[in-house]
Design a protein around this motif. Structure first.
Motif, PDB file in Angstrom:
ATOM      1  N   ALA A  42      -4.828 -23.222 -20.041  1.00  0.00           N
ATOM      2  CA  ALA A  42      -4.769 -22.882 -21.466  1.00  0.00           C
ATOM      3  C   ALA A  42      -6.050 -23.264 -22.181  1.00  0.00           C
ATOM      4  O   ALA A  42      -6.507 -22.572 -23.098  1.00  0.00           O
ATOM      5  CB  ALA A  42      -3.577 -23.589 -22.117  1.00  0.00           C
ATOM      6  N   ASP A  45      -8.898 -20.553 -20.928  1.00  0.00           N
ATOM      7  CA  ASP A  45      -8.621 -19.114 -20.919  1.00  0.00           C
ATOM      8  C   ASP A  45      -9.104 -18.506 -22.234  1.00  0.00           C
ATOM      9  O   ASP A  45      -8.680 -18.909 -23.313  1.00  0.00           O
ATOM     10  CB  ASP A  45      -7.120 -18.868 -20.740  1.00  0.00           C
ATOM     11  CG  ASP A  45      -6.819 -17.429 -20.341  1.00  0.00           C
ATOM     12  OD1 ASP A  45      -7.603 -16.530 -20.707  1.00  0.00           O
ATOM     13  OD2 ASP A  45      -5.796 -17.216 -19.665  1.00  0.00           O
ATOM     14  N   ALA A  49      -3.590 -14.894 -26.071  1.00  0.00           N
ATOM     15  CA  ALA A  49      -2.181 -14.721 -25.720  1.00  0.00           C
ATOM     16  C   ALA A  49      -1.858 -15.435 -24.415  1.00  0.00           C
ATOM     17  O   ALA A  49      -0.823 -16.108 -24.289  1.00  0.00           O
ATOM     18  CB  ALA A  49      -1.839 -13.239 -25.626  1.00  0.00           C
ATOM     19  N   ARG A  50      -2.745 -15.273 -23.422  1.00  0.00           N
ATOM     20  CA  ARG A  50      -2.512 -15.955 -22.141  1.00  0.00           C
ATOM     21  C   ARG A  50      -2.615 -17.463 -22.296  1.00  0.00           C
ATOM     22  O   ARG A  50      -1.845 -18.217 -21.687  1.00  0.00           O
ATOM     23  CB  ARG A  50      -3.519 -15.464 -21.096  1.00  0.00           C
ATOM     24  CG  ARG A  50      -3.221 -14.097 -20.530  1.00  0.00           C
ATOM     25  CD  ARG A  50      -3.901 -13.922 -19.169  1.00  0.00           C
ATOM     26  NE  ARG A  50      -5.336 -14.238 -19.240  1.00  0.00           N
ATOM     27  CZ  ARG A  50      -6.302 -13.339 -19.436  1.00  0.00           C
ATOM     28  NH1 ARG A  50      -5.984 -12.065 -19.599  1.00  0.00           N
ATOM     29  NH2 ARG A  50      -7.562 -13.704 -19.471  1.00  0.00           N
ATOM     30  N   ARG A  52      -1.907 -19.201 -24.914  1.00  0.00           N
ATOM     31  CA  ARG A  52      -0.687 -19.663 -25.584  1.00  0.00           C
ATOM     32  C   ARG A  52       0.471 -19.725 -24.591  1.00  0.00           C
ATOM     33  O   ARG A  52       1.235 -20.690 -24.560  1.00  0.00           O
ATOM     34  CB  ARG A  52      -0.361 -18.726 -26.744  1.00  0.00           C
ATOM     35  CG  ARG A  52       0.736 -19.222 -27.667  1.00  0.00           C
ATOM     36  CD  ARG A  52       0.873 -18.307 -28.873  1.00  0.00           C
ATOM     37  NE  ARG A  52      -0.388 -18.219 -29.594  1.00  0.00           N
ATOM     38  CZ  ARG A  52      -1.031 -17.089 -29.844  1.00  0.00           C
ATOM     39  NH1 ARG A  52      -0.529 -15.925 -29.435  1.00  0.00           N
ATOM     40  NH2 ARG A  52      -2.173 -17.099 -30.509  1.00  0.00           N
ATOM     41  N   LEU A  53       0.597 -18.698 -23.764  1.00  0.00           N
ATOM     42  CA  LEU A  53       1.662 -18.676 -22.761  1.00  0.00           C
ATOM     43  C   LEU A  53       1.496 -19.827 -21.772  1.00  0.00           C
ATOM     44  O   LEU A  53       2.469 -20.489 -21.396  1.00  0.00           O
ATOM     45  CB  LEU A  53       1.654 -17.332 -22.025  1.00  0.00           C
ATOM     46  CG  LEU A  53       2.737 -17.135 -20.967  1.00  0.00           C
ATOM     47  CD1 LEU A  53       4.125 -17.206 -21.598  1.00  0.00           C
ATOM     48  CD2 LEU A  53       2.545 -15.792 -20.261  1.00  0.00           C
ATOM     49  N   SER A  54       0.262 -20.063 -21.364  1.00  0.00           N
ATOM     50  CA  SER A  54      -0.006 -21.156 -20.420  1.00  0.00           C
ATOM     51  C   SER A  54       0.350 -22.505 -21.019  1.00  0.00           C
ATOM     52  O   SER A  54       0.932 -23.370 -20.346  1.00  0.00           O
ATOM     53  CB  SER A  54      -1.482 -21.145 -20.013  1.00  0.00           C
ATOM     54  OG  SER A  54      -1.813 -19.969 -19.314  1.00  0.00           O
ATOM     55  N   TYR A  56       2.557 -23.175 -23.469  1.00  0.00           N
ATOM     56  CA  TYR A  56       3.999 -23.332 -23.607  1.00  0.00           C
ATOM     57  C   TYR A  56       4.654 -23.548 -22.237  1.00  0.00           C
ATOM     58  O   TYR A  56       5.614 -24.326 -22.117  1.00  0.00           O
ATOM     59  CB  TYR A  56       4.601 -22.114 -24.303  1.00  0.00           C
ATOM     60  CG  TYR A  56       4.176 -21.993 -25.755  1.00  0.00           C
ATOM     61  CD1 TYR A  56       3.656 -23.094 -26.427  1.00  0.00           C
ATOM     62  CD2 TYR A  56       4.289 -20.796 -26.441  1.00  0.00           C
ATOM     63  CE1 TYR A  56       3.260 -22.998 -27.746  1.00  0.00           C
ATOM     64  CE2 TYR A  56       3.884 -20.691 -27.765  1.00  0.00           C
ATOM     65  CZ  TYR A  56       3.381 -21.801 -28.420  1.00  0.00           C
ATOM     66  OH  TYR A  56       2.988 -21.714 -29.730  1.00  0.00           O
ATOM     67  N   ALA A  57       4.128 -22.874 -21.212  1.00  0.00           N
ATOM     68  CA  ALA A  57       4.631 -23.119 -19.858  1.00  0.00           C
ATOM     69  C   ALA A  57       4.320 -24.551 -19.418  1.00  0.00           C
ATOM     70  O   ALA A  57       5.150 -25.217 -18.777  1.00  0.00           O
ATOM     71  CB  ALA A  57       4.013 -22.125 -18.878  1.00  0.00           C
ATOM     72  N   ALA A 133      -3.899 -22.242 -29.428  1.00  0.00           N
ATOM     73  CA  ALA A 133      -2.629 -21.890 -28.785  1.00  0.00           C
ATOM     74  C   ALA A 133      -1.442 -22.393 -29.605  1.00  0.00           C
ATOM     75  O   ALA A 133      -0.333 -21.867 -29.496  1.00  0.00           O
ATOM     76  CB  ALA A 133      -2.579 -22.468 -27.376  1.00  0.00           C
TER      77      ALA A 133
END
Length: 462
Positions: A42, A45, A49-50, A52-54, A56-57, A133
């Motif tokens: 995160a 990157d 969007a990626r 942010r996804l990373s 939260y994961a 993010a």
């Protein structure tokens, strides 16, 4: 209940090899490792969007892995404070894992304090990906985009909540520890994270109701007072009133009745992080007399320095800079950099794995010094001991994060009345014989031996 040995490393050759973690424990630790890897993804990157996804994961993996490991490690074992192999693991005895952890923590704080200020384009340097993010979350809570301090607050609060969950499993046999841990989790989440954000959402000044002068040293300085009154109007006046009353009136009164534990172990965010995220390192606090001398040499001059800064800033304000000029501002900047950033931030948390969990609280915090003076000379609080029951196992000294050799008091049956004691109660919780009790009895007989037990006493049972 197992005994602890301060000289554990010297006995390593006589002990069996360390037991490997179970498959389930390895799986939960693997989830934590993947979470840390996802944080790095995160951070670097370029796609928002990626990233942010990373992130939260990563938070989901870190949360699930930590809580699962805590249950597997402590929830399935018999209740009680156990020190098995504490001094044989590299992570808890200043080994390679501890040094790597210290370097990572220190590096993060250095980036946060000095290399993450945004430029004109809103770029936060190496932390830019992580900061942005959190923009959606920050907008929902504060109606503002995220910044480096919101990132820090999010990580800080999550650490207290997750490691607080670990502490709840580990100390589930002690009602006192359960309530105390729940208290620091509540105050950090509600009063130190959510409430300041909600205030900003309604366009009010950001204010932390659980931090008081002299710890939050600028809350009684003229610049902050003016800012709160002008921007918060009636609420701002209440904030100034709250800060002054809590620092100058409520703190002495509460400390008289309950000792410094009411704040250092139940409310303060610094203490909350130490008691939760720092719990694996509490045994590393130096118990030597030399360490105590350094404690006295550092913490009281720092309290004196913030007193000097506060007086100087107010004189400068009242006299319109006619006498002190830029000296007052220079003192303020010096204190903010050396004490507020380097000591409380970088060293205070970064050195957990090497010097124990209360480095800042023990050697640098002016609030701890202020509370400690009140506790030592004016409070009803003490820890009573029963020397006739002590078996000299050393559990109490081992868990003391403030560097107090509790065993020496217990062996002699002397009450423990120390300015540095934060009343965490772990010495009592770890004692297998019920030798130690936290008490709030009247000041008469405060220095007597364990034969004095008042009906008003608060007994903490292990």
């Amino acid at each position: 209940m197992s005994s602890s040995f301060a000289a554990g490393p010297s006995l390593a050759l006589a002990q069996p090899p360390l037991a490997d973690p179970s498959a389930a424990e390895k799986g939960s630790l693997a989830a934590v490792g993947l979470g840390l890897l996802a944080v790095l993804v995160a951070a670097f990157d370029a796609d928002a969007a990626r990233a942010r996804l990373s992130l939260y994961a990563a938070l989901a993996l870190l949360s699930g892995g930590t809580l699962a490991w805590s249950w597997l490690k402590f929830g399935r074992r018999p209740a009680g404070v156990q020190h098995h192999n504490l001094w044989r693991r590299g992570s808890t005895s200043r080994g390679a894992v501890a040094w790597v952890t210290a370097v990572v923590l220190t590096g993060f704080y250095v980036l946060l304090y000095w290399f993450s200020a945004p430029n004109d384009q809103g770029n936060f340097g190496l932390l830019n990906g992580l900061v942005h993010a959190l923009d959606p979350f920050s907008q929902a809570l504060r109606a503002h985009p995220a910044d480096q301090w919101f990132l820090y607050g999010t990580f800080y609060t999550l650490a207290i909540l997750l490691m607080g969950g670990r502490a709840l499993w580990k100390y589930r046999h002690s009602r006192y520890q359960l309530i105390r841990t729940g208290s620091v989790m509540f105050f950090q989440l509600g009063f130190a994270f959510l409430l300041p954000g909600i205030l900003q959402f309604f366009q009010q000044p950001e204010f932390y109701f659980t931090y008081f002068w002299p710890l939050k040293y600028d809350y009684l300085l003229p610049g902050t007072v003016d800012y709160l009154v002008q921007n918060g109007q009636a609420l701002g006046v209440f904030m100034v009133f709250w800060g002054a009353v809590m620092a100058l009136v409520a703190t002495p009164v509460l400390t008289y009745f309950y000792g410094k534990r009411w704040y250092c172990s139940w409310v303060c965010g610094c203490g909350g992080l130490a008691e939760t995220a720092g719990d694996p390192y509490r045994q590393l606090s130096d118990k030597s007399r030399a360490a105590w001398r350094w404690e006295v040499r550092l913490i009281y001059p720092i309290l004196g320095l913030i007193l000097l800064v506060t007086v100087a800033m107010w004189l400068n304000y009242v006299l319109h800079g006619a006498i002190l000029g830029s000296v007052a501002d220079g003192l303020y900047r010096f204190y903010g950099f050396v004490i507020g950033a380097v000591f409380s931030g970088v060293v205070g948390v970064g050195f957990y794995p090497l010097m124990g969990s209360r480095v800042w609280c023990r050697f640098g915090c002016p609030m701890a010094a202020y509370l400690g003076l009140l506790q030592k000379h004016f409070s009803r609080f003490r820890i009573s001991t029963n020397g006739g029951q002590c078996i000299s196992c050393g559990n109490c000294s081992n868990v003391c994060e403030m560097g107090i050799d509790v065993k020496q008091y217990a062996q002699r049956g002397e009450p423990i009345i120390r300015a540095s004691c934060v009343g965490c109660g772990l010495c009592s919780t770890a004692c297998p014989r019920g030798v130690l009790n936290l008490e709030n009895g009247p000041r008469e007989g405060r220095y007597q031996g364990s034969s004095f037990i008042h009906a008003d006493s608060l007994r903490i049972l292990s």
